[in-house]
Design a protein around this motif. Sequence first.
Motif, PDB file in Angstrom:
ATOM      1  N   GLU A  59       0.541   3.209  -5.933  1.00 20.49           N
ATOM      2  CA  GLU A  59       0.692   2.322  -7.086  1.00 20.49           C
ATOM      3  C   GLU A  59      -0.411   2.602  -8.097  1.00 20.49           C
ATOM      4  O   GLU A  59      -1.563   2.813  -7.726  1.00 20.49           O
ATOM      5  CB  GLU A  59       0.626   0.860  -6.632  1.00 20.49           C
ATOM      6  CG  GLU A  59       1.729   0.466  -5.666  1.00 20.49           C
ATOM      7  CD  GLU A  59       1.619  -0.986  -5.244  1.00 20.49           C
ATOM      8  OE1 GLU A  59       0.733  -1.698  -5.754  1.00 20.49           O
ATOM      9  OE2 GLU A  59       2.424  -1.413  -4.397  1.00 20.49           O
ATOM     10  N   SER A  60      -0.087   2.590  -9.359  1.00 21.01           N
ATOM     11  CA  SER A  60      -1.092   2.902 -10.373  1.00 21.01           C
ATOM     12  C   SER A  60      -2.112   1.774 -10.488  1.00 21.01           C
ATOM     13  O   SER A  60      -1.791   0.599 -10.271  1.00 21.01           O
ATOM     14  CB  SER A  60      -0.421   3.130 -11.732  1.00 21.01           C
ATOM     15  OG  SER A  60       0.016   1.902 -12.284  1.00 21.01           O
ATOM     16  N   TRP A  72      -7.345   0.677  -2.861  1.00 22.06           N
ATOM     17  CA  TRP A  72      -6.676   0.966  -1.596  1.00 22.06           C
ATOM     18  C   TRP A  72      -5.181   1.137  -1.800  1.00 22.06           C
ATOM     19  O   TRP A  72      -4.573   2.067  -1.278  1.00 22.06           O
ATOM     20  CB  TRP A  72      -6.966  -0.142  -0.588  1.00 22.06           C
ATOM     21  CG  TRP A  72      -6.342   0.096   0.750  1.00 22.06           C
ATOM     22  CD1 TRP A  72      -6.854   0.840   1.779  1.00 22.06           C
ATOM     23  CD2 TRP A  72      -5.064  -0.380   1.196  1.00 22.06           C
ATOM     24  NE1 TRP A  72      -5.984   0.846   2.848  1.00 22.06           N
ATOM     25  CE2 TRP A  72      -4.875   0.109   2.517  1.00 22.06           C
ATOM     26  CE3 TRP A  72      -4.071  -1.169   0.633  1.00 22.06           C
ATOM     27  CZ2 TRP A  72      -3.729  -0.172   3.266  1.00 22.06           C
ATOM     28  CZ3 TRP A  72      -2.932  -1.449   1.369  1.00 22.06           C
ATOM     29  CH2 TRP A  72      -2.768  -0.953   2.671  1.00 22.06           C
ATOM     30  N   ARG A  73      -4.586   0.244  -2.584  1.00 20.26           N
ATOM     31  CA  ARG A  73      -3.150   0.339  -2.836  1.00 20.26           C
ATOM     32  C   ARG A  73      -2.816   1.588  -3.645  1.00 20.26           C
ATOM     33  O   ARG A  73      -1.760   2.207  -3.446  1.00 20.26           O
ATOM     34  CB  ARG A  73      -2.655  -0.924  -3.540  1.00 20.26           C
ATOM     35  CG  ARG A  73      -2.725  -2.173  -2.672  1.00 20.26           C
ATOM     36  CD  ARG A  73      -2.187  -3.399  -3.412  1.00 20.26           C
ATOM     37  NE  ARG A  73      -0.747  -3.302  -3.619  1.00 20.26           N
ATOM     38  CZ  ARG A  73       0.163  -3.742  -2.760  1.00 20.26           C
ATOM     39  NH1 ARG A  73      -0.209  -4.302  -1.626  1.00 20.26           N
ATOM     40  NH2 ARG A  73       1.455  -3.629  -3.015  1.00 20.26           N
ATOM     41  N   ALA A  74      -3.700   1.979  -4.528  1.00 17.02           N
ATOM     42  CA  ALA A  74      -3.476   3.194  -5.312  1.00 17.02           C
ATOM     43  C   ALA A  74      -3.477   4.423  -4.400  1.00 17.02           C
ATOM     44  O   ALA A  74      -2.648   5.329  -4.556  1.00 17.02           O
ATOM     45  CB  ALA A  74      -4.547   3.332  -6.385  1.00 17.02           C
ATOM     46  N   GLN A 112      -1.493  -2.423 -11.021  1.00 13.39           N
ATOM     47  CA  GLN A 112      -2.103  -3.409 -10.137  1.00 13.39           C
ATOM     48  C   GLN A 112      -3.071  -4.321 -10.875  1.00 13.39           C
ATOM     49  O   GLN A 112      -3.181  -5.509 -10.568  1.00 13.39           O
ATOM     50  CB  GLN A 112      -2.824  -2.698  -9.005  1.00 13.39           C
ATOM     51  CG  GLN A 112      -1.888  -1.975  -8.066  1.00 13.39           C
ATOM     52  CD  GLN A 112      -2.667  -1.229  -7.030  1.00 13.39           C
ATOM     53  OE1 GLN A 112      -3.185  -1.818  -6.098  1.00 13.39           O
ATOM     54  NE2 GLN A 112      -2.776   0.078  -7.198  1.00 13.39           N
ATOM     55  N   LEU A 113      -3.778  -3.761 -11.829  1.00 12.32           N
ATOM     56  CA  LEU A 113      -4.670  -4.572 -12.659  1.00 12.32           C
ATOM     57  C   LEU A 113      -3.860  -5.658 -13.363  1.00 12.32           C
ATOM     58  O   LEU A 113      -4.229  -6.837 -13.354  1.00 12.32           O
ATOM     59  CB  LEU A 113      -5.380  -3.677 -13.677  1.00 12.32           C
ATOM     60  CG  LEU A 113      -6.304  -4.363 -14.686  1.00 12.32           C
ATOM     61  CD1 LEU A 113      -7.474  -5.025 -13.985  1.00 12.32           C
ATOM     62  CD2 LEU A 113      -6.807  -3.343 -15.708  1.00 12.32           C
ATOM     63  N   GLU A 127     -13.293 -10.138  -7.236  1.00 15.57           N
ATOM     64  CA  GLU A 127     -14.199  -9.102  -6.731  1.00 15.57           C
ATOM     65  C   GLU A 127     -13.514  -8.246  -5.684  1.00 15.57           C
ATOM     66  O   GLU A 127     -13.674  -7.010  -5.672  1.00 15.57           O
ATOM     67  CB  GLU A 127     -15.466  -9.744  -6.154  1.00 15.57           C
ATOM     68  CG  GLU A 127     -16.571  -8.743  -5.814  1.00 15.57           C
ATOM     69  CD  GLU A 127     -16.410  -8.091  -4.434  1.00 15.57           C
ATOM     70  OE1 GLU A 127     -16.958  -6.990  -4.225  1.00 15.57           O
ATOM     71  OE2 GLU A 127     -15.735  -8.687  -3.572  1.00 15.57           O
ATOM     72  N   VAL A 128     -12.741  -8.872  -4.812  1.00 17.77           N
ATOM     73  CA  VAL A 128     -12.049  -8.106  -3.773  1.00 17.77           C
ATOM     74  C   VAL A 128     -10.966  -7.220  -4.393  1.00 17.77           C
ATOM     75  O   VAL A 128     -10.760  -6.085  -3.964  1.00 17.77           O
ATOM     76  CB  VAL A 128     -11.439  -9.050  -2.718  1.00 17.77           C
ATOM     77  CG1 VAL A 128     -10.839  -8.243  -1.575  1.00 17.77           C
ATOM     78  CG2 VAL A 128     -12.491 -10.023  -2.181  1.00 17.77           C
ATOM     79  N   ASP A 129     -10.294  -7.717  -5.419  1.00 14.34           N
ATOM     80  CA  ASP A 129      -9.282  -6.918  -6.119  1.00 14.34           C
ATOM     81  C   ASP A 129      -9.910  -5.659  -6.704  1.00 14.34           C
ATOM     82  O   ASP A 129      -9.439  -4.538  -6.460  1.00 14.34           O
ATOM     83  CB  ASP A 129      -8.648  -7.732  -7.250  1.00 14.34           C
ATOM     84  CG  ASP A 129      -7.963  -8.999  -6.778  1.00 14.34           C
ATOM     85  OD1 ASP A 129      -6.732  -9.063  -6.813  1.00 14.34           O
ATOM     86  OD2 ASP A 129      -8.674  -9.930  -6.359  1.00 14.34           O
ATOM     87  N   CYS A 130     -10.971  -5.856  -7.511  1.00 13.61           N
ATOM     88  CA  CYS A 130     -11.570  -4.738  -8.242  1.00 13.61           C
ATOM     89  C   CYS A 130     -12.407  -3.828  -7.350  1.00 13.61           C
ATOM     90  O   CYS A 130     -12.545  -2.634  -7.632  1.00 13.61           O
ATOM     91  CB  CYS A 130     -12.446  -5.269  -9.377  1.00 13.61           C
ATOM     92  SG  CYS A 130     -11.551  -6.226 -10.617  1.00 13.61           S
ATOM     93  N   GLY A 131     -12.979  -4.399  -6.297  1.00 16.40           N
ATOM     94  CA  GLY A 131     -13.848  -3.615  -5.432  1.00 16.40           C
ATOM     95  C   GLY A 131     -13.130  -2.883  -4.323  1.00 16.40           C
ATOM     96  O   GLY A 131     -13.675  -1.922  -3.756  1.00 16.40           O
TER      97      GLY A 131
END
Length: 268
Positions: free
Chosen positions: A125-126, A118-120, A130-131, A109-113
Amino acid sequence: MPPAAHRRSWTPIRNPDRWLLPGCRYGDRQDRQRRAMHSWYFVGDSHVQAFEIAATLGLLRRPSRFLIVPGATAVGLRNPESHTQAIAHFREALLPALPDVVPVLQLGEVDCGFVIWWRAQTLGESVEAQLAASIEAYACFIDTLTDAGYRRVVVTGAVPPTIPDGHRQGAVARARHMVSASLRDRTELTMRYNRLLAAEAARRRLPYIDLSAHVLDAGTGLIADAYRSPNPRDHHLHPIRGAHAWAEAINGLENGLEARLDRLPAEC
């Protein structure tokens, strides 16, 4: 300072028979005791609290333990020096493999939300890269557990985002406001993430459960109002409805897991 990890356990000891599926009974006392030893160990980010609430409400059919690392990410599993130090906490809790324990993983959830977006924005970063990196790190951790001797690991889908566009109430909402991705963007990414995660679980013949069909509004494709927390500062699912939904999903695995783990058939 990294956020503290929380460890708790819950054991339904007053009436073991209430753990059973309707219409089934254990053949004898020894059979019941052996089945009772197989416990869930829920590990992951703060969304693990939904399972903990389910246990508190008596909705889970087997003893359960919980390790909650607030803010933990799947992509952070590749980095022992991450802010939350989640991988260190998870390894300490689960390795070497614990007998009669089935790990249940709740991350993403933290990754996708937030983190991927933020990194993009800040690092260029694309989203696609990252996905892939997040799923790869998650899959690597799953392999670490199975290689260590866990016969079954339950993978759970990332919880869909709940924070509305422009919402700033609560620390999490304020922190995530710095990314421009809309609720729909974040939801669609979560759905893609979960499809990839389900494929990784299937490739390893591991059980996968997901709440998306239950908690998303069929008309909008976004989180249903009924599954939002009544506290506008809380980005988790509705504490009671979310707990019931996850309990139904995890309890639905009972038949298959018992057959594989116990090898002692119940008399039904």
